[in-house]
Design a protein around this motif. Structure first.
Motif, PDB file in Angstrom:
ATOM      1  N   UNK A 210      21.976  12.859  70.793  1.00 16.54           N
ATOM      2  CA  UNK A 210      21.813  13.527  69.504  1.00 16.54           C
ATOM      3  C   UNK A 210      22.934  14.517  69.253  1.00 16.54           C
TER       4      UNK A 210
ATOM      5  N   UNK B  54      25.536  14.525  66.228  1.00 16.92           N
ATOM      6  CA  UNK B  54      25.796  15.689  65.379  1.00 16.92           C
ATOM      7  C   UNK B  54      27.273  16.012  65.339  1.00 16.92           C
TER       8      UNK B  54
ATOM      9  N   UNK C  22      13.043  25.091  65.684  1.00 14.44           N
ATOM     10  CA  UNK C  22      14.011  24.687  64.679  1.00 14.44           C
ATOM     11  C   UNK C  22      13.932  25.592  63.461  1.00 14.44           C
ATOM     12  N   UNK C  23      12.703  25.893  63.081  1.00 14.70           N
ATOM     13  CA  UNK C  23      12.469  26.745  61.932  1.00 14.70           C
ATOM     14  C   UNK C  23      13.096  28.124  62.140  1.00 14.70           C
TER      15      UNK C  23
ATOM     16  N   UNK D 145      16.857  28.037  62.112  1.00 18.25           N
ATOM     17  CA  UNK D 145      17.315  27.859  60.742  1.00 18.25           C
ATOM     18  C   UNK D 145      17.229  29.159  59.972  1.00 18.25           C
TER      19      UNK D 145
ATOM     20  N   UNK E 266      27.547  25.240  64.020  1.00 16.08           N
ATOM     21  CA  UNK E 266      26.504  24.299  63.649  1.00 16.08           C
ATOM     22  C   UNK E 266      26.077  23.479  64.856  1.00 16.08           C
TER      23      UNK E 266
ATOM     24  N   UNK F  55      23.965  25.611  67.226  1.00 13.31           N
ATOM     25  CA  UNK F  55      22.611  25.815  66.719  1.00 13.31           C
ATOM     26  C   UNK F  55      21.778  24.570  66.988  1.00 13.31           C
ATOM     27  N   UNK F  56      22.376  23.417  66.694  1.00 15.45           N
ATOM     28  CA  UNK F  56      21.631  22.181  66.919  1.00 15.45           C
ATOM     29  C   UNK F  56      21.320  21.989  68.400  1.00 15.45           C
TER      30      UNK F  56
ATOM     31  N   UNK G   2      18.397  24.050  69.404  1.00 22.25           N
ATOM     32  CA  UNK G   2      17.120  23.479  68.969  1.00 22.25           C
ATOM     33  C   UNK G   2      16.736  22.295  69.850  1.00 22.25           C
TER      34      UNK G   2
ATOM     35  N   UNK H 192      13.445  21.933  72.173  1.00 21.68           N
ATOM     36  CA  UNK H 192      12.505  20.826  71.998  1.00 21.68           C
ATOM     37  C   UNK H 192      12.241  20.106  73.307  1.00 21.68           C
TER      38      UNK H 192
ATOM     39  N   UNK I  56      13.208  11.159  63.499  1.00 23.43           N
ATOM     40  CA  UNK I  56      13.209  12.166  64.558  1.00 23.43           C
ATOM     41  C   UNK I  56      14.475  13.001  64.492  1.00 23.43           C
ATOM     42  N   UNK I  57      15.559  12.319  64.251  1.00 22.86           N
ATOM     43  CA  UNK I  57      16.843  12.990  64.159  1.00 22.86           C
ATOM     44  C   UNK I  57      16.828  14.016  63.038  1.00 22.86           C
TER      45      UNK I  57
ATOM     46  N   UNK J 105      14.787  16.986  63.798  1.00 18.38           N
ATOM     47  CA  UNK J 105      15.293  17.926  64.798  1.00 18.38           C
ATOM     48  C   UNK J 105      16.333  18.862  64.224  1.00 18.38           C
ATOM     49  N   UNK J 106      17.175  18.341  63.369  1.00 14.60           N
ATOM     50  CA  UNK J 106      18.234  19.192  62.834  1.00 14.60           C
ATOM     51  C   UNK J 106      17.621  20.338  62.054  1.00 14.60           C
ATOM     52  N   UNK J 107      18.007  21.552  62.383  1.00 13.92           N
ATOM     53  CA  UNK J 107      17.472  22.675  61.615  1.00 13.92           C
ATOM     54  C   UNK J 107      17.929  22.573  60.175  1.00 13.92           C
TER      55      UNK J 107
ATOM     56  N   UNK K 206      21.913  22.792  58.183  1.00 12.40           N
ATOM     57  CA  UNK K 206      22.412  21.531  57.661  1.00 12.40           C
ATOM     58  C   UNK K 206      22.757  21.664  56.184  1.00 12.40           C
TER      59      UNK K 206
END
Lengths: 330, 335, 304
Positions: free
Chosen positions: A18, A22, A265-266, A269, A303, A306-307, A310, A314, C137-138, C141-143, C147
């Motif tokens: 992932x 990204x 994630x929230x 963000x 970015x 941050x990802x 998260x 998770x 899912x992807x 997951x990304x905030x 984004x």
């Protein structure tokens, strides 16, 4: 035990994929910018008198890839750089490696988010239990309503509101910056207390805006468990109240783990807003600054981090869940 | 085994006396009397079968004996006196709690998940022991293992297992173990064989019979299966619409059923040998809210033997011979 | 005639033979049960009217009054004024249109994407399911906000439609999952199998059988999607990453905090509080009304 490790390994692998996706996303993103900043920079350097080779080197160091090469070569180069943890150099902070900048900023975000998360979890879960047990009473309804309303208020509204009330209306807390700039950082009393005082509002914003979610979920979970057969069975077998409460709590908390993962994630963000409002040098603020300054390497790096944060959170939550729920373990 | 075992030195059989019991359920359509004016004597040391259709109130009656009727039901009046314990409906909360599990064991239907899914079975046995102030917990586990072993299970494996690792039949037997491990003198089994395959049914019934013989436990079997009652029960009590219809010694009731409902139940069972068409199903449907409101006998609409008087008043539950009671105007005519 | 409707036990909430009338009547009954819900509905209706008719109440260019900059609350200026002397109330009312329209668009896109992908995933299974679920899912997951702000660098989505589209594209994850799991549970209950055996076309099955059954999830999600989108867009304008063309609440917040220094002085307070208040009242309205929607679609919560 082996099962758990295998699951963990799979999750980590998926996480890495992932992250690479990204990274690729940001790669193509930068190339889609209006005015293709990479070529623009290249041309600018040429005009400044650099030779094409020098200019290419410079741009490569900055952006992490080489212009005028076939796309796939650029992409490959970019990915290799990422795997070597080389995220390029910042444009707005001349020549400073992006990795350093984002690693400097990361702790602020992580500390605020983690503290806020824990605070909101504890308050929310306890309130949720009370709301469930007293669900037909005015107290229970009031608690539930407070949770719903808080849950509905967006983070930045909460932040602005708190900031206004506690720094302008009642100037009891400082506003802006992570600590008083006049103090020297270190393990001394005044610094630490300043750190804490400045952190109260941002953490409170995180906590207040997310405790509602915990409350509502825990309430519904407890109500569901209360209706389960085995609770009735334990009552009929004469199990002590204390033990029954333990059974209920254990079973009710389990579904909250999925919420935990979403919360992370929230929170991350939301760091964009909270760090913006309270002027904290964290990743969110960094991202905003990078966008403002059109500092694309920095933007991609922030970015990405941050990802990554998260994704790691998770994986952790998922791992924790599979350890705690025996039904998943085997 | 330490000096603590057996927990109940008292070997005298424990009887239960139920008087004027009424349990009501609040539903969207109104208050439904799930158990209505029940007077019942459960003889100590015997196996009593309580038989009835779904909704006849038999399970509610069982829960009421434990004073554990779940919401939205509630016990409105009556008394349930358990020998050596007292009136379960008026005892203080703590005494009630202690009686449950210790004096009164309850076995849930196999379909229900009566175990905490997140804790191992063995730990739950220990929790049970601690809740009842058992000092010799090791001894308790040994007893649990013994019981499980007698029921044909690998005790060590079961005690370390989680609920989801056990099959339905195994869970049912674990439920029986929980009801017996504290030496309860009264055991109530709610539909012990429903939701089990034929082989498991047979083995569960066998276990019930042998434990009963060994310890002289007062056993109450709640079921809709006449076969189970015929097989095991000393006495049978027939329930319909929350009220008692008939009771007596099993052999007697099966051979000479008095109440039309009982007759209908027996007639509906197909014989193993013989023509299937000889089995006659009961006509009509179980009582609904409207039926409960009527002033006459609840069985009136479905009864092939009804007369005018049956529509006017409810037949009282009265003695129709030694150890025999019926509620029917045709059997006990009133002038 | 729907297979699902005939095989489900009739309940108070299922549509009558005529289809809609009994549903609305039932809905009204549920709403009228508690005064809080009526208040919530009233607030939502108020804001919707504001959005639709608001701009017509004022001239295109709102009047500025250099003599009344940051005027305090008065009869003439019920919510005070901004840095140009324009009435805050006027700004709120005219700003509502953008906010609600973009949110509505976002909700529409979210529902369309989420439902379509969820249905396809749950109905066809196999590799479409795997692919769609991976993507979902992807996306989940990304905030979201990072984004969105990153996307803002390559595309200026200031237009309400564009804003709605972007929010929809990033927000369909949750609904897709919910729709998929509901479709799977319908499959387990045999609806799909039965319909196929009857020779019904996939189109018919998807739209006539499955869709009505996921309607409840969609309704709940729709309301939440609208509010979520409102916060998202206001937030984006507040951060200043989307250049503003039309006045809206987010713009007001941004200007109030960063240009007018509302945080440090009480002068521009009404300018700051007006959009905040509007947001809070709208939130309150939705929360109160959500209670009714919950009961409408969740029979388990109905009291005896």
């Amino acid at each position: 035990m082996k099962n758990i490790l295998v699951r963990l390994a799979k999750r980590i692998f998926a996480g890495i994929i992932m992250v690479l996706v990204m990274a690729s996303f940001t790669f193509f993103l930068v190339r889609m910018m209006p005015g293709n900043p990479v070529s623009a920079k290249y041309n600018e350097l040429i005009m400044r008198g650099m030779t094409p080779v020098q200019a290419m080197d410079e741009v490569r160091v900055m952006y992490g890839f080489i212009p005028h090469q076939p796309l796939w070569q650029q992409y490959l180069h970019y990915i290799v750089q990422i795997l070597h943890l080389n995220l390029g150099t910042s444009i707005s902070y001349e020549g400073v490696p992006v990795l350093h900048i984002i690693l400097d900023a990361a702790p602020w975000t992580i500390i605020l988010v983690t503290t806020g998360l824990i605070a909101s979890f504890i308050v929310g879960v306890l309130a949720g239990v009370i709301a469930a047990v007293k669900r037909s009473s005015p107290t229970g309804n009031a608690i539930t309503l407070s949770g719903s309303i808080m849950h509905g208020i967006p983070q930045f509204v909460m932040g602005l509101f708190l900031a206004y009330v506690f720094t302008t209306l009642w100037a009891i807390l400082p506003f802006g910056a992570p600590y008083n700039a006049a103090l020297t950082p270190g393990f001394n009393g005044p610094f630490i207390s300043s750190l804490v005082r400045h952190a109260i509002l941002p953490v409170a914003t995180y906590a207040l805006s997310s405790y509602g979610g915990w409350l509502l979920t825990m309430k519904s979970s407890v109500i569901t468990v209360l209706g389960d057969d085995f609770i009735l069975a334990s009552e009929v077998r004469g199990i002590k109240a204390k033990t029954r409460v333990r059974y209920i709590a254990h079973n009710a908390i389990l579904p909250l783990f999925t919420i935990f993962a979403l919360s992370i994630g929230f929170m991350f963000g939301g760091s964009l807003f909270i760090e913006d409002i309270f002027d904290y040098p964290g990743l969110g603020n960094l991202l905003l600054h990078a966008i403002d300054a059109r500092d694309y390497p920095l933007m991609s790096g922030a970015f990405l981090l941050i990802t990554v944060a998260v994704i790691v959170a998770n994986i952790f939550a998922d791992f924790l869940y599979s350890v705690v729920d025996p039904r998943i373990r085997r | 085994m330490g000096a603590e075992w057996p927990l109940n030195a008292n070997t005298k059989a424990v009887g239960i006396t139920i008087r004027d019991l009424e349990v009501v359920y609040s539903t969207g359509q109104g208050q439904v009397p799930a158990v209505n004016g029940v007077d019942l004597d459960i003889a100590g040391g015997q196996i009593t079968g309580i038989i009835g259709e779904s909704g006849s109130g038999k399970s509610t009656l069982a829960m009421a004996i434990m004073n554990a009727v779940p919401h939205p039901g509630r016990i409105v009046k009556g008394s349930v006196v358990v020998d050596g314990v007292g009136n379960m409906l008026t005892l203080d909360k703590e005494s009630q709690r202690r009686a449950r599990g210790r004096n009164l064991g309850f076995v849930f239907q196999a379909a229900q998940n009566s175990l905490n899914p997140l804790t191992r079975v063995g730990h739950q046995v220990l929790d049970l022991g601690r809740s009842h102030n058992v000092r010799d917990l090791r001894g308790l586990l040994r007893r649990a293992k013994e019981l499980l072993h007698r029921m044909g299970m690998d005790a060590d494996r079961v005690l370390t297992a989680y609920q989801h690792e056990l099959s339905g039949g195994m869970r049912q037997r674990v439920g029986i173990m929980f009801a017996l491990v504290l030496d309860a003198q009264v055991v109530i089994l709610d539909e012990p064989t429903t939701a089990l395959d034929m082989l498991s049914q047979a083995s569960v019934l066998e276990i019930v019979r042998s434990i009963h013989e060994e310890r002289n436990i007062t056993t109450i079997l709640i079921t809709h299966d006449m076969g189970v009652v015929a097989d095991l029960a000393d006495r049978v009590v027939v329930m319909y619409g929350g009220e008692l219809a008939e009771e007596g010694e099993t052999a007697e009731v099966l051979a000479h059923p008095a109440h039309p409902y009982t007759k209908g139940l027996i007639r509906a069972i197909p014989r193993i040998s013989g023509d299937l068409s000889q089995a006659v199903a009961l006509s009509g449907s179980p009582p609904d809210l409207k039926t409960f409101m009527q002033s006459g006998c609840l069985f009136y609409d479905r009864c092939p033997e009804r007369v005018a008087e049956c529509q006017v008043k409810r037949p009282p539950y009265e003695s129709a011979g030694p150890e025999r009671k019926v509620a029917c105007f045709r059997v006990m005519p009133h002038d | 005639m729907s297979l699902a409707a005939t095989t489900e036990a009739p309940s108070k909430n299922s549509p009558g033979p005529a289809g809609h009338p009994s549903f609305l009547k039932n809905a009204w009954r549920i709403i009228a049960k508690k005064p809080g819900r009526l208040l919530g509905l009233a607030i939502i209706v108020l804001f919707t009217l504001m959005a639709i008719f608001g701009p017509y109440l004022y001239p295109r260019q709102l009047p500025i009054n250099p003599n009344a900059i940051y005027a305090p609350i008065s009869w003439h200026y019920p919510l005070g004024t901004d840095f140009e002397g324009t009435s805050n109330l006027a700004l709120i009312i005219t700003g509502a249109r953008y906010v609600l329209f973009a949110a509505a668009m976002a909700a529409v896109f979210t529902v369309v994407f989420g439902t379509a992908l969820g249905l396809i995933s749950g109905y066809y299974l196999g590799w479409p399911d795997s692919v769609i679920m991976r993507v979902t899912d992807f996306i989940l997951t990304i905030p979201g906000f990072p984004l969105l702000v990153v996307l803002s660098t390559i595309w200026n989505f200031g237009q309400p439609m564009a804003m709605g589209f972007v929010l929809g594209i990033t927000g369909w994850g949750g609904l897709a999952r919910a729709v998929r799991s509901q479709t799977l549970s319908l499959r387990e209950r045999g609806f799909i199998e039965a319909a196929r055996t009857l020779g019904l076309s996939p189109f018919h099955i998807l739209f006539k059988e499955i869709l009505p059954n996921v309607g409840s999830y969609i309704a709940m999600n729709l309301l939440l999607a609208v509010t979520g989108s409102i916060y998202a867009e206001v937030g984006l304008f507040f951060l200043g990453v989307v250049p503003f063309q039309v006045n809206n609440w987010g713009v007001m917040l941004n200007l109030a905090v960063f240009s007018a220094g509302a945080m440090s002085s009480t002068q521009a307070l009404p300018y700051l509080l007006s959009p905040l208040l509007a947001l809070l009242i709208l939130t309150l309205g939705v929360v109160l009304f959500l209670d009714a929607v919950d009961e409408m679609f969740n029979p388990r919560l109905k009291e005896a």
